[in-house]
Design a protein around this motif. Structure first.
Motif, PDB file in Angstrom:
ATOM      1  N   UNK A 117       0.842  -1.202   0.000  1.00  0.00           N
ATOM      2  CA  UNK A 117       0.000   0.000   0.000  1.00  0.00           C
ATOM      3  C   UNK A 117       0.876   1.251   0.000  1.00  0.00           C
ATOM      4  N   UNK A 118       1.916   1.259   0.842  1.00  0.00           N
ATOM      5  CA  UNK A 118       2.794   2.432   0.925  1.00  0.00           C
ATOM      6  C   UNK A 118       3.557   2.681  -0.370  1.00  0.00           C
ATOM      7  N   UNK A 119       4.055   1.607  -0.986  1.00  0.00           N
ATOM      8  CA  UNK A 119       4.910   1.779  -2.155  1.00  0.00           C
ATOM      9  C   UNK A 119       4.160   1.808  -3.482  1.00  0.00           C
ATOM     10  N   UNK A 120       2.951   1.273  -3.520  1.00  0.00           N
ATOM     11  CA  UNK A 120       2.223   1.206  -4.790  1.00  0.00           C
ATOM     12  C   UNK A 120       0.959   2.068  -4.807  1.00  0.00           C
ATOM     13  N   UNK A 121       0.073   1.890  -3.816  1.00  0.00           N
ATOM     14  CA  UNK A 121      -1.215   2.595  -3.854  1.00  0.00           C
ATOM     15  C   UNK A 121      -1.107   4.052  -3.420  1.00  0.00           C
ATOM     16  N   UNK A 124      -0.225   6.709  -6.040  1.00  0.00           N
ATOM     17  CA  UNK A 124      -1.317   6.988  -6.976  1.00  0.00           C
ATOM     18  C   UNK A 124      -2.335   7.923  -6.324  1.00  0.00           C
ATOM     19  N   UNK A 125      -2.647   7.658  -5.048  1.00  0.00           N
ATOM     20  CA  UNK A 125      -3.590   8.527  -4.333  1.00  0.00           C
ATOM     21  C   UNK A 125      -3.024   9.941  -4.187  1.00  0.00           C
ATOM     22  N   UNK A 126      -1.720  10.038  -3.955  1.00  0.00           N
ATOM     23  CA  UNK A 126      -1.081  11.355  -3.859  1.00  0.00           C
ATOM     24  C   UNK A 126      -1.135  12.080  -5.205  1.00  0.00           C
TER      25      UNK A 126
END
Length: 197
Positions: A117-121, A124-126
């Motif tokens: 989640x930290x490295x991939x999702x 994208x949300x940012x």
């Protein structure tokens, strides 16, 4: 308060979906309106070819624009979030999550994928200009039991406690979000204000 719930699993039976359903119910118990979307709701061609004129995509965009926050759940595949979820996030406008809080939820077969989640999702949300990305909730598949033979789905107590804590923080962030003023209020306030020079 309005929250959009995005289920990123392409599977009908999904542990991330179970976790998302628990979160949705808890928010509704707090008086939050939750609108649900699943990647399976959308035609694959609309997502793959980014058909922004698709009625369902336009409805999603309108709900996201009105929302105070988003719940986003995904299984972890190959050390990243679901590709189907990525295609759904790609049809949102560039600043779609500006001024919104987001609570990511992820499940995986092992804790080795905890940082997906930290490295991939989260990047994208940012990129979608999310105002406040919460720490999120990660669960290993064994912590979630599917509903069966009249028994509801179940979470291990430790996972349920973490989810409750995350939802409490998320709900507080929703309550902090500034609400837009009614445009009719400005002229009224200007006409009744005391002026001094």
């Amino acid at each position: 308060m309005l929250v959009v719930s995005l289920a990123g699993s392409p599977s009908q039976r999904s542990r991330s979906g179970v976790l998302l359903e628990f979160a949705r119910q808890r928010l509704q118990q707090r008086g939050v309106e939750v609108v649900d979307y699943q990647v399976r709701d959308f035609a694959a061609e609309d997502l793959l070819f980014a058909r922004f004129d698709s009625p369902l995509i336009q409805t999603l965009q309108a709900h996201v624009a009105q929302a105070d926050g988003l719940l986003i759940a995904t299984p972890v595949y190959k050390a990243s979030f679901s590709g189907a979820l990525k295609t759904l996030l790609d049809v949102l406008p560039e600043r779609a999550l500006e001024h919104k809080a987001v609570l990511p939820i992820a499940t995986a077969g092992s804790s080795a994928h905890m940082l997906a989640v930290d490295y991939a999702l989260k990047p994208v949300l940012a990129a979608l200009k999310t105002q406040e990305i919460h720490q999120g909730v990660f669960a290993v598949d064994q912590q979630i039991a599917y509903a069966d033979e009249g028994r509801p789905a179940r979470l291990e107590p430790e996972l349920e406690a973490r989810l409750e804590q995350a939802l409490e923080q998320f709900h507080a962030a929703l309550a902090r979000r500034p609400q837009p003023l009614d445009p009719a209020l400005l002229p009224q306030r200007l006409s009744t204000a005391r002026w001094s020079i």
